[in-house]
Structure formats: structure tokens, C-alpha cells
Design a protein around this motif. Structure first.
Motif, mmCIF file in Angstrom:
data_model
loop_
_atom_site.group_PDB
_atom_site.id
_atom_site.type_symbol
_atom_site.label_atom_id
_atom_site.label_comp_id
_atom_site.label_asym_id
_atom_site.label_seq_id
_atom_site.Cartn_x
_atom_site.Cartn_y
_atom_site.Cartn_z
ATOM 1 N N LEU A 75 -36.735 13.342 -93.568
ATOM 2 C CA LEU A 75 -36.902 13.877 -95.085
ATOM 3 C C LEU A 75 -35.794 14.970 -95.277
ATOM 4 O O LEU A 75 -36.048 15.627 -96.468
ATOM 5 C CB LEU A 75 -38.348 14.193 -95.182
ATOM 6 C CG LEU A 75 -39.215 13.121 -94.994
ATOM 7 C CD1 LEU A 75 -40.741 13.568 -94.949
ATOM 8 C CD2 LEU A 75 -39.060 11.971 -96.089
ATOM 9 N N ARG A 76 -35.009 15.701 -94.310
ATOM 10 C CA ARG A 76 -34.378 16.709 -94.427
ATOM 11 C C ARG A 76 -33.376 16.531 -95.730
ATOM 12 O O ARG A 76 -33.065 17.657 -96.405
ATOM 13 C CB ARG A 76 -33.565 16.974 -93.220
ATOM 14 C CG ARG A 76 -34.428 17.407 -92.183
ATOM 15 C CD ARG A 76 -35.021 18.581 -91.872
ATOM 16 N NE ARG A 76 -33.991 19.720 -92.253
ATOM 17 C CZ ARG A 76 -33.198 20.177 -91.294
ATOM 18 N NH1 ARG A 76 -33.359 19.888 -90.013
ATOM 19 N NH2 ARG A 76 -32.508 21.128 -91.722
ATOM 20 N N ASP A 77 -32.780 15.221 -95.873
ATOM 21 C CA ASP A 77 -31.970 15.067 -96.982
ATOM 22 C C ASP A 77 -32.427 15.311 -98.344
ATOM 23 O O ASP A 77 -32.014 15.935 -99.059
ATOM 24 C CB ASP A 77 -31.304 13.622 -96.896
ATOM 25 C CG ASP A 77 -30.121 13.560 -95.880
ATOM 26 O OD1 ASP A 77 -29.650 14.637 -95.463
ATOM 27 O OD2 ASP A 77 -29.766 12.356 -95.436
ATOM 28 N N ARG A 78 -33.664 14.849 -98.184
ATOM 29 C CA ARG A 78 -34.514 14.867 -99.582
ATOM 30 C C ARG A 78 -34.799 16.453 -99.583
ATOM 31 O O ARG A 78 -34.751 17.097 -100.902
ATOM 32 C CB ARG A 78 -35.850 14.451 -99.316
ATOM 33 C CG ARG A 78 -35.960 12.997 -99.470
ATOM 34 C CD ARG A 78 -37.223 12.244 -99.470
ATOM 35 N NE ARG A 78 -37.294 10.781 -99.181
ATOM 36 C CZ ARG A 78 -38.329 9.860 -99.161
ATOM 37 N NH1 ARG A 78 -39.401 10.611 -98.967
ATOM 38 N NH2 ARG A 78 -38.273 8.592 -98.795
ATOM 39 N N ASN A 79 -35.227 17.271 -98.704
ATOM 40 C CA ASN A 79 -35.465 18.613 -98.751
ATOM 41 C C ASN A 79 -34.067 19.407 -99.490
ATOM 42 O O ASN A 79 -34.252 20.247 -100.142
ATOM 43 C CB ASN A 79 -35.585 19.268 -97.450
ATOM 44 C CG ASN A 79 -35.825 20.694 -97.594
ATOM 45 O OD1 ASN A 79 -34.776 21.628 -96.770
ATOM 46 N ND2 ASN A 79 -36.781 21.241 -98.226
ATOM 47 N N ARG A 80 -32.885 19.198 -98.778
ATOM 48 C CA ARG A 80 -31.747 19.664 -99.274
ATOM 49 C C ARG A 80 -31.480 19.323 -100.876
ATOM 50 O O ARG A 80 -31.254 20.226 -101.635
ATOM 51 C CB ARG A 80 -30.595 19.171 -98.647
ATOM 52 C CG ARG A 80 -30.477 19.663 -96.993
ATOM 53 C CD ARG A 80 -29.055 19.475 -96.445
ATOM 54 N NE ARG A 80 -29.202 18.006 -95.661
ATOM 55 C CZ ARG A 80 -29.843 18.077 -94.418
ATOM 56 N NH1 ARG A 80 -30.437 18.604 -93.927
ATOM 57 N NH2 ARG A 80 -29.883 16.779 -93.933
#
Length: 193
Positions: free
Chosen positions: A22-27
């Protein structure tokens, strides 16, 4: 570096976690700047709501109610039940309003239980006993947790908040049921004190 920033250089990337996906979503979220549009502390959420609901992933208030960042205080736990800890958290939010903005506006506590709740499994003696042993708590303390009839349990929890001496009269309380099949939220107990 700001005292509120988290250093990413100290974070190990040796082992992946489920959150890594989910880190891409966070960025992407961080790039939107939405986080900068929320009220500053001490604040009341834009919708003047304190939502209490189940931790069940099928009952996400952002999806079910369209709650956006800064719209509501959201508390989630097993069954969306009102526990002594939940009373304490509501009391804290109410204390901040009373201390910083006694003239209001105040907020409404909206308790939402749902159909098909997994907490109903706590009505099974062996599951309840096993969970009580794992948690090191008295099994009897878990009997009331099961949401078998959400209209009944939400009304019970509304009364718990309304009767709590720590919660000032300016805080209104309501009770609702979310139906997993229809996707609709129905009011069971209208807002009041």
C-alpha cells in the motif's frame, strides 16, 4: 528535519510486510496535499461526528458513509461496542471541546452496529472461552460483546454513553444499523441526550 517527520533512513527494507503493497497508495495520497486541509488541533471534525463502528473490513465508514479526512473522529473495535475505554475516549474529546470551545459547536456520537457481525462468534462458549484465556480476562466480561441483534445492541450502547457521567449533556448520541446486504444505514435511536 521537522520533529513530526519520520526518518525513513532508519527503516529496514529487509523483510516485506503486507503494508508495503500500500505504500504506493500512501505516496499518491501524500502528493495530493489533502492532509493539509484538515482542521488543526484542537478541532471538531467538519461533520461534528464521533463515529463508533466495528473493525470489520466490510464496514469502512469512508466507504459506507463517504467520510473523508477531517470529517469525523472514528473509533473502531470488535462489534463497535461501547466499552469503558470508548467512554474514556469520548470523554477526552468532549473535555477538549469544553476546555477550548465551551460554546461549541459540540459533536454527536453516532454508534453503528452491523448485520452479520463476526463478534457473534463470541456467543459460542468454546470460542469465547478460548479468547478469554488468550486475553487473560474473565470469560463473563465477553458475554455482552457479541452483536447478535444489532438493533438491540446499538440501543444498549447508546444508553451506556448517555448514562456515562463523564460525558457532558452537550454531546448528543445516536444509534444506527448498517445492513451488509442492502448497504444501507438505518437509524434505530435518533440523536439526543
Amino acid at each position: 528535519m521537522s520533529t513530526n517527520a519520520v526518518s525513513t533512513s532508519a527503516v529496514s527494507t529487509d523483510s516485506a510486510t503486507n503494508l508495503d503493497r500500500l505504500r504506493d497508495r500512501n505516496r499518491a495520497f501524500a502528493a495530493t496535499g489533502v492532509r493539509l486541509e484538515v482542521p488543526a488541533l484542537p478541532f471538531l471534525p467538519r461533520q461534528e461526528l464521533y463515529l463508533i463502528t466495528c473493525l470489520d473490513c466490510r464496514v469502512d465508514p469512508a466507504q459506507v458513509l463517504g467520510i473523508g479526512m477531517g470529517d469525523a473522529l472514528v473509533q473502531r473495535n470488535i462489534g463497535g461496542r461501547v466499552t469503558p475505554s470508548v467512554i474514556g475516549d469520548i470523554a477526552y474529546a468532549a473535555y477538549l471541546v469544553g476546555a477550548k470551545a465551551p460554546e461549541g459547536p459540540w459533536f454527536e456520537v453516532a454508534i453503528i452496529h452491523h448485520t452479520g457481525c463476526g463478534s457473534a462468534l463470541l456467543a459460542d462458549d468454546s470460542i469465547r472461552r478460548g479468547y478469554a484465556e488468550r486475553m487473560g480476562v474473565d470469560e463473563q466480561s465477553l458475554v455482552d460483546t457479541a452483536v447478535l441483534d444489532p438493533a438491540h445492541t446499538v440501543a444498549t450502547d447508546v444508553e451506556r454513553v448517555r448514562q456515562a457521567p463523564q460525558i457532558p449533556d452537550q454531546v448528543r448520541v445516536s444509534g444506527h444499523v448498517y445492513d451488509l446486504e442492502t448497504g444501507l444505514v438505518t437509524t434505530v435511536v435518533p440523536a439526543g441526550r
